[in-house]
Design an enzyme around this catalytic site. Structure first.
Site, PDB file in Angstrom:
ATOM      1  N   CYS A  86       0.839  -1.202   0.000  1.00  0.00           N
ATOM      2  CA  CYS A  86       0.000   0.000   0.000  1.00  0.00           C
ATOM      3  C   CYS A  86       0.881   1.262   0.000  1.00  0.00           C
ATOM      4  O   CYS A  86       1.550   1.534  -0.986  1.00  0.00           O
ATOM      5  CB  CYS A  86      -0.985  -0.044   1.165  1.00  0.00           C
ATOM      6  N   HIS A 196      -3.413  -5.775   1.043  1.00  0.00           N
ATOM      7  CA  HIS A 196      -2.716  -5.994   2.313  1.00  0.00           C
ATOM      8  C   HIS A 196      -2.658  -7.477   2.690  1.00  0.00           C
ATOM      9  O   HIS A 196      -3.542  -7.976   3.409  1.00  0.00           O
ATOM     10  CB  HIS A 196      -3.441  -5.240   3.438  1.00  0.00           C
ATOM     11  N   GLU A 198      -0.792  -8.838   4.880  1.00  0.00           N
ATOM     12  CA  GLU A 198      -0.595  -8.968   6.322  1.00  0.00           C
ATOM     13  C   GLU A 198      -1.917  -8.903   7.080  1.00  0.00           C
ATOM     14  O   GLU A 198      -1.976  -9.275   8.262  1.00  0.00           O
ATOM     15  CB  GLU A 198       0.374  -7.876   6.822  1.00  0.00           C
TER      16      GLU A 198
END
Length: 231
Positions: A86, A196, A198
């Site tokens: 990002c 994302h 994660e």
């Protein structure tokens, strides 16, 4: 394997990245402040999402001048693994570690939701545990995720297999050229993506599809260093 999670003023996904490494693959990980001048101890550097320096001027435009970015460039040149997520992707393009630019979403709205991604290149160190063409679910959260490059750069990305992820089907949330959601440098050790992973390492988060990005890079590193792969 040792990971660094960079922290800039305004980073807000650094903890997510740290926890993803610690809890998903159980490897050593440190937060590294933007003033750091030595990353030689680390095998993989994560440049997290957020709003570095408040996204003033342009997203990532100030962060690219932080002291630590000189070390990120050295690490990239040395073949170490770099992942920008990002705002981290935006920083890597501003630092010329990846081609192109991230501009305002075509609808001029912040988009935050699960997004289907197609794995375009599963031969990259960060994607080797996925199937080629597999569609995975990874969340997005961005207002300036519209990947743009000129036609010559796009042709080069396509020819060199540098497109890592595309938004699947007609799901493009931001207007990115060629539905691009993530790319790599020519060598393949530097990857940037807007979604994302994660935030997708456990089903309790809505998807565990991001977990394999972390297992992929661990296995790639183990293979490179001749260490037994335990999965």
């Amino acid at each position: 394997m040792k990971f660094a999670v960079l922290v800039f003023p305004g980073s807000n996904c650094d903890i997510d990245c740290y926890k993803a490494v610690e809890q998903t693959i159980g490897q050593e990980v440190d937060y590294v402040w933007h003033t750091a001048t030595d990353l030689s101890a680390y095998d993989c550097i994560l440049v997290p999402g957020g709003f570095s320096y408040g996204d003033y001027l342009r997203c990532g435009a100030i962060a690219r001048f932080a002291n630590v970015m000189n070390e990120v460039k050295k690490a990239a040149d040395a073949g170490k693994y770099i992942l920008g997520i990002c705002n981290g992707f935006q920083i890597l393009t501003e630092a010329n570690l990846l081609p192109g630019a991230l501009i305002r979403n075509n609808g001029l709205k912040f988009r935050c939701h699960q997004s289907p991604l197609e794995v375009v290149n599963n031969q990259n160190p960060f994607t080797r545990d996925y199937e080629q063409g597999e569609v995975i679910s990874i969340p997005i959260a961005h207002g300036e995720g519209n990947y743009f490059c000129d036609e010559a750069t796009l042709a080069e990305l396509q020819a060199n297999n540098q497109i890592i992820f595309r938004y699947a089907g007609d799901s493009n949330p931001n207007g990115s050229v060629d539905n691009i959601a993530g790319i790599s440098n020519k060598v393949g050790n530097v990857v940037g993506m807007m979604p994302h992973p994660e935030r997708a390492v456990s089903e309790i988060l809505g998807s565990a599809d991001g977990k394999r990005m972390f297992t992929s890079i661990l296995n790639a590193w183990r293979e490179q260093h001749g260490t037994a792969i335990n999965g």
